[in-house]
Structure formats: C-alpha cells, structure tokens
Design an enzyme around this catalytic site. Structure first.
Site, PDB file in Angstrom:
ATOM      1  N   SER A   1      24.628  17.594  17.313  1.00 17.21           N
ATOM      2  CA  SER A   1      24.016  18.853  16.870  1.00 17.21           C
ATOM      3  C   SER A   1      22.887  18.522  15.903  1.00 17.21           C
ATOM      4  CB  SER A   1      25.058  19.703  16.143  1.00 17.21           C
ATOM      5  OG  SER A   1      24.432  20.759  15.434  1.00 17.21           O
TER       6      SER A   1
ATOM      7  N   TYR B   1      31.938  21.102   9.732  1.00 16.25           N
ATOM      8  CA  TYR B   1      31.160  20.875  10.953  1.00 16.25           C
ATOM      9  C   TYR B   1      30.074  19.831  10.712  1.00 16.25           C
ATOM     10  CZ  TYR B   1      28.823  22.100  15.341  1.00 16.25           C
ATOM     11  OH  TYR B   1      28.265  22.068  16.609  1.00 16.25           O
TER      12      TYR B   1
HETATM   13  N1  LIG Z   1      26.935  26.557  20.436  1.00 16.10           N
HETATM   14  C1  LIG Z   1      26.034  26.020  19.633  1.00 16.10           C
HETATM   15  O1  LIG Z   1      25.278  26.691  18.916  1.00 16.10           O
HETATM   16  C2  LIG Z   1      25.932  24.530  19.563  1.00 16.10           C
HETATM   17  C3  LIG Z   1      26.959  23.712  20.031  1.00 16.10           C
HETATM   18  N2  LIG Z   1      26.825  22.342  19.899  1.00 16.10           N
HETATM   19  C4  LIG Z   1      27.901  21.473  20.364  1.00 16.10           C
HETATM   20  O2  LIG Z   1      27.972  21.557  21.783  1.00 16.10           O
HETATM   21  C5  LIG Z   1      29.318  21.334  22.211  1.00 16.10           C
HETATM   22  C6  LIG Z   1      29.756  22.473  23.107  1.00 16.10           C
HETATM   23  O3  LIG Z   1      29.576  23.669  22.366  1.00 16.10           O
HETATM   24  P1  LIG Z   1      29.857  25.097  23.027  1.00 16.10           P
HETATM   25  O4  LIG Z   1      29.891  24.965  24.515  1.00 16.10           O
HETATM   26  O5  LIG Z   1      28.922  26.041  22.387  1.00 16.10           O
HETATM   27  O6  LIG Z   1      31.336  25.377  22.484  1.00 16.10           O
HETATM   28  P2  LIG Z   1      32.549  26.128  23.204  1.00 16.10           P
HETATM   29  O7  LIG Z   1      33.471  26.541  22.125  1.00 16.10           O
HETATM   30  O8  LIG Z   1      32.006  27.128  24.160  1.00 16.10           O
HETATM   31  O9  LIG Z   1      33.214  24.961  24.083  1.00 16.10           O
HETATM   32  C7  LIG Z   1      33.937  23.948  23.440  1.00 16.10           C
HETATM   33  C8  LIG Z   1      35.022  23.551  24.412  1.00 16.10           C
HETATM   34  O10 LIG Z   1      35.772  22.482  23.847  1.00 16.10           O
HETATM   35  C9  LIG Z   1      37.142  22.783  24.021  1.00 16.10           C
HETATM   36  N3  LIG Z   1      38.009  22.125  23.036  1.00 16.10           N
HETATM   37  C10 LIG Z   1      38.244  22.505  21.751  1.00 16.10           C
HETATM   38  N4  LIG Z   1      39.150  21.688  21.188  1.00 16.10           N
HETATM   39  C11 LIG Z   1      39.511  20.790  22.139  1.00 16.10           C
HETATM   40  C12 LIG Z   1      40.445  19.707  22.186  1.00 16.10           C
HETATM   41  N5  LIG Z   1      41.178  19.389  21.118  1.00 16.10           N
HETATM   42  N6  LIG Z   1      40.567  19.014  23.328  1.00 16.10           N
HETATM   43  C13 LIG Z   1      39.835  19.343  24.416  1.00 16.10           C
HETATM   44  N7  LIG Z   1      38.945  20.357  24.460  1.00 16.10           N
HETATM   45  C14 LIG Z   1      38.790  21.064  23.329  1.00 16.10           C
HETATM   46  C15 LIG Z   1      37.204  24.276  23.854  1.00 16.10           C
HETATM   47  O11 LIG Z   1      38.413  24.805  24.356  1.00 16.10           O
HETATM   48  P3  LIG Z   1      38.893  26.196  23.701  1.00 16.10           P
HETATM   49  O12 LIG Z   1      37.912  27.225  24.132  1.00 16.10           O
HETATM   50  O13 LIG Z   1      40.265  26.429  24.245  1.00 16.10           O
HETATM   51  O14 LIG Z   1      38.898  25.986  22.220  1.00 16.10           O
HETATM   52  C16 LIG Z   1      35.995  24.708  24.660  1.00 16.10           C
HETATM   53  O15 LIG Z   1      36.312  24.822  26.016  1.00 16.10           O
HETATM   54  C17 LIG Z   1      30.162  21.222  20.935  1.00 16.10           C
HETATM   55  O16 LIG Z   1      30.340  19.856  20.621  1.00 16.10           O
HETATM   56  C18 LIG Z   1      29.275  21.873  19.879  1.00 16.10           C
HETATM   57  O17 LIG Z   1      29.550  21.338  18.585  1.00 16.10           O
HETATM   58  C19 LIG Z   1      25.717  21.755  19.352  1.00 16.10           C
HETATM   59  C20 LIG Z   1      24.687  22.534  18.914  1.00 16.10           C
HETATM   60  C21 LIG Z   1      24.714  23.972  18.982  1.00 16.10           C
HETATM   61  C1  LIG Z   2      18.724  24.213   8.103  1.00 20.41           C
HETATM   62  C2  LIG Z   2      17.334  24.200   8.657  1.00 20.41           C
HETATM   63  C3  LIG Z   2      16.977  24.965   9.722  1.00 20.41           C
HETATM   64  C4  LIG Z   2      17.978  25.835  10.389  1.00 20.41           C
HETATM   65  C5  LIG Z   2      18.899  25.270  11.121  1.00 20.41           C
HETATM   66  C6  LIG Z   2      19.978  25.997  11.724  1.00 20.41           C
HETATM   67  C7  LIG Z   2      20.167  27.446  11.479  1.00 20.41           C
HETATM   68  C8  LIG Z   2      20.769  25.279  12.539  1.00 20.41           C
HETATM   69  C9  LIG Z   2      21.923  25.776  13.195  1.00 20.41           C
HETATM   70  C10 LIG Z   2      22.489  24.896  14.048  1.00 20.41           C
HETATM   71  C11 LIG Z   2      23.739  25.105  14.707  1.00 20.41           C
HETATM   72  C12 LIG Z   2      24.432  26.408  14.630  1.00 20.41           C
HETATM   73  C13 LIG Z   2      24.250  24.038  15.350  1.00 20.41           C
HETATM   74  C14 LIG Z   2      25.520  23.997  15.918  1.00 20.41           C
HETATM   75  O1  LIG Z   2      25.974  22.914  16.342  1.00 20.41           O
HETATM   76  C15 LIG Z   2      15.593  24.935  10.319  1.00 20.41           C
HETATM   77  C16 LIG Z   2      15.183  26.364  10.624  1.00 20.41           C
HETATM   78  C17 LIG Z   2      15.617  24.102  11.617  1.00 20.41           C
HETATM   79  C18 LIG Z   2      14.590  24.320   9.348  1.00 20.41           C
HETATM   80  C19 LIG Z   2      15.102  23.057   8.728  1.00 20.41           C
HETATM   81  C20 LIG Z   2      16.366  23.331   7.930  1.00 20.41           C
END
Ligand SMILES: NC(=O)C1=CN([C@@H]2O[C@H](COP(=O)(O)OP(=O)(O)OC[C@H]3O[C@@H](n4cnc5c(N)ncnc54)[C@H](OP(=O)(O)O)[C@@H]3O)[C@@H](O)[C@H]2O)C=CC1
Ligand SMILES: CC1=C(/C=C/C(C)=C/C=C/C(C)=C/C=O)C(C)(C)CCC1
Length: 315
Positions: free
Chosen positions: A173, A186
C-alpha cells in the site's frame, strides 16, 4: 584504483537505469506470457483478490484461490470458471502457519505441479484509533498483512528457486511508504510488508536468482469498501480520486507482466517519497493543506458505525 573504477561503473549504471525507466514510461516493454503459470492468490474472495484472479485468467494462467472465507472464495472461482478458466479453491487462514504449510503441500499434491506466481494480497485493517483499538485487532493486522507473507514465501519460494522460475507479488500500500493518522496497525504492517518484500528482492538479486521476479504493488485508496469514508480535501480529491478497483488491478498487472519491481498506483503517489527530504514540520503543514492528516476520521467513524450495527444485530 579499483574503487574509483567501480564508482564510475556504478554511476554509469545509475544513469542508464534512470534513462531506461523514463523510456519505459512511454515505450512500454513487451509483456511476458503467463499462460500455463500456476498463480496462487491469497484473499482471493475479496475486492482486489477477485479481480486479480480474473485478470490472471484472462492471460491464460490457472489460479489457486486462498481465502479464509470459503463462500466468497467459491464465488471468485465461479467467476473464473465462467470465463473458461481453471480455479482451485482452498479455505486457508494465512495467519496460521501450519494451515499455510499444510495447504501448500495439498496444492502440490492435488495439482501435481508447483505454484509459479504468488500474489500476497490478503489484508485487513483495524479501523480504530490506537487507544480504542483492541490488542487482538492490532495483532490480527500484523499477522494478516505481514507475518502471512513469511509463511507463504517460505512455502512456495523453494520450488521457484529450484526451477529458477517464479514471481512473488506483494500487494502492500502507499501506507507502507508513508503514513497518516489513525491507522497505526495498518501502517506498521504495510511498512513491514514493504521491508520484507524489498529484503527478499535484494536477497534474490544477491544470490543471482535471475528467474524469480518480484513486484511490490503500492496502491492509493481503492474503492473496494475496505477504507470506506477515507477522504482528503475536496479540491485535492479532484487530483487524487479513490482508484477504481479494476483500474488498480490492471495497473498492477501491467507492472507484473513486465517484471517491474515496484509500482505505485497512481503515479502521483511516487511524489511523497520526496517528503523524506523535508523537515517533519513541513510534512505536517503539507498534510494539513491536503487534508491527509485527518483523512481517516470519516473512515474510523464509518467502521465504528458498522461495528455498532453488527453488535446490535448480534444482541
Ligand atoms: N482497498 C484499498 O483502499 C486498498 C487495499 N490495499 C491492499 O490490497 C489488498 C486487498 O484489499 P481489498 O481487496 O480492498 O480488501 P478486501 O477486504 O476486499 O479483501 C481482503 C480479503 O482478504 C481476506 N482475508 C482476511 N483475513 C484473512 C486471513 N487470515 N486469511 C486469508 N484471507 C484473509 C478477506 O476475507 P474476509 O472478507 O472474510 O475478511 C478478503 O477476502 C489488501 O492487502 C489491502 O491492504 C492496498 C491499498 C489500498
Ligand atoms: C498521507 C498523504 C496523502 C494521502 C494519502 C492517503 C489518504 C492514503 C490512503 C491510502 C489507503 C487507504 C491505503 C490503503 O491501503 C497524499 C494525498 C498522497 C499526499 C501525501 C501524504
């Protein structure tokens, strides 16, 4: 004397790679074929995991789907099969080391071949301010977003190294590269995931394991519902709107298929790297201007409402 020659070579290489990556932004390199690869995706039942499964299927790969939630995992498999793809589902809790190793063996036995691409995608977030956050939730975040990477890599990397062929993708992320308030669990887990991934990438390069590639994926907010409510200042949101899940996955795939080591999505999120050169106080004022200092407040409130509603339902 040798030192000076090495220094000269290093500087020339640095310039070469800067030029090459600049050219690559315009002239995209050819993507590698992945038909016939066996791709294992963790968290395959979730928003991005499901889309990754479909994208890999589009490129002719077979997919192994791991998720703790068997029904959402099966739903992903159904979508893959409807596309004419091959999907193999396993209900796995990636925080349980034994569960990971046992199911890795099961995959090898069931399919008679090794996983060649590993996508560590499963992820969770506590969604509470640290002093309101139960210890168990903070532990769970570290276990899913970080420790799970140790077990899956230990389970599948040996065969990739033996074949000198493989690809390890870490869905981290932007919050593994820079932080914001109210997501201490996180950010800690995603910074750890970035550190783990980069150390692994360095290790493979140092050992000259050329055939095993790595890609670190660092997306900004994606509209999957995981961070519903997270918002920066309106005017800035025009510049940096939350990502469409499909767009995010396509951008990640573009990087994976050209063996790109790191991809920040969107490109604008490479810029905060520069903030490391500024004094802390400067970053604080930039955060305040952008609204990224309190961007998680609405998300925390949304999560709190969800938890209250769930507990009322349970009651
Ligand atoms: N959404 C966002 O804004 C962003 C997400 N990410 C990253 O992308 C990845 C996917 O995110 P996203 O698709 O949005 O998240 P979701 O919550 O939609 O999907 C995550 C999946 O992982 C599963 N999971 C949770 N715990 C476990 C476990 N112990 N073993 C196996 N599976 C598990 C969840 O199952 P269940 O639903 O049952 O919990 C779910 O199916 C994550 O790593 C997230 O941190 C990165 C940047 C931004
Ligand atoms: C802090 C920050 C910003 C905002 C970032 C945000 C809001 C990130 C959210 C990310 C998420 C939710 C990731 C999940 O995995 C900007 C605008 C890039 C400018 C630089 C500093």
């Amino acid at each position: 004397m040798i030192f000076l020659m090495d220094l000269q070579m290093m500087l020339l290489d640095v310039i070469y790679f800067i030029l090459r990556s600049s050219v690559r932004v315009v002239l995209r390199p050819r993507t590698k074929p992945i038909d016939g690869e066996l791709v294992l995706i963790t968290g395959a039942g979730g928003g991005l995991g499901r889309l990754f499964a479909q994208e890999f299927t589009k490129h002719g790969a077979d997919v192994v789907l791991w998720d703790i939630n068997s029904s959402s995992n099966e739903q992903t498999a159904k979508l893959v099969r409807e596309m004419g793809g091959k999907a193999h589902t396993y209900t796995v809790d990636v925080t349980n080391r034994e569960d990971v190793y046992r199911n890795a063996e099961l995959v090898r036995k069931d399919l008679g071949r090794d996983v060649t691409m590993l996508v560590n995608n499963a992820g969770v977030v506590a969604g509470e301010r640290i002093l309101d956050c139960p210890d168990e939730l903070m532990e769970r975040t570290m276990k899913v977003n970080c420790h799970a990477l140790f077990w899956t890599v230990k389970a599948f990397l040996p065969q990739m190294k033996a074949q000198n062929h493989g690809h390890i993708v870490t869905i981290a992320s932007v919050l593994g590269l820079f932080s914001t308030a109210c997501v201490e669990d996180y950010c800690a887990s995603k910074f750890a995931a970035v550190g783990f991934h980069e150390s692994l990438a360095h290790e493979l390069l140092a050992e000259e394991v050329e055939g095993v590639k790595t890609t670190l994926v660092c997306p900004y907010i994606v509209d999957t519902g995981m961070f519903d409510g997270c918002k920066i200042r309106e005017e800035m949101e025009l510049l940096l709107p939350p990502l469409e899940p499909q767009y995010c996955v396509e951008q990640a795939m573009n990087a994976i298929l050209i063996d790109q080591p790191l991809v920040c999505i969107p490109r604008l999120t490479y810029l905060p790297f520069l903030s490391r050169l500024l004094p802390w106080e400067s970053n604080v004022v930039v955060y305040r201007f952008i609204g990224s200092d309190k961007c998680m407040y609405p998300f925390i409130d949304t999560m709190r409402k969800q938890v209250c509603n769930t507990s009322i339902k349970v009651a």
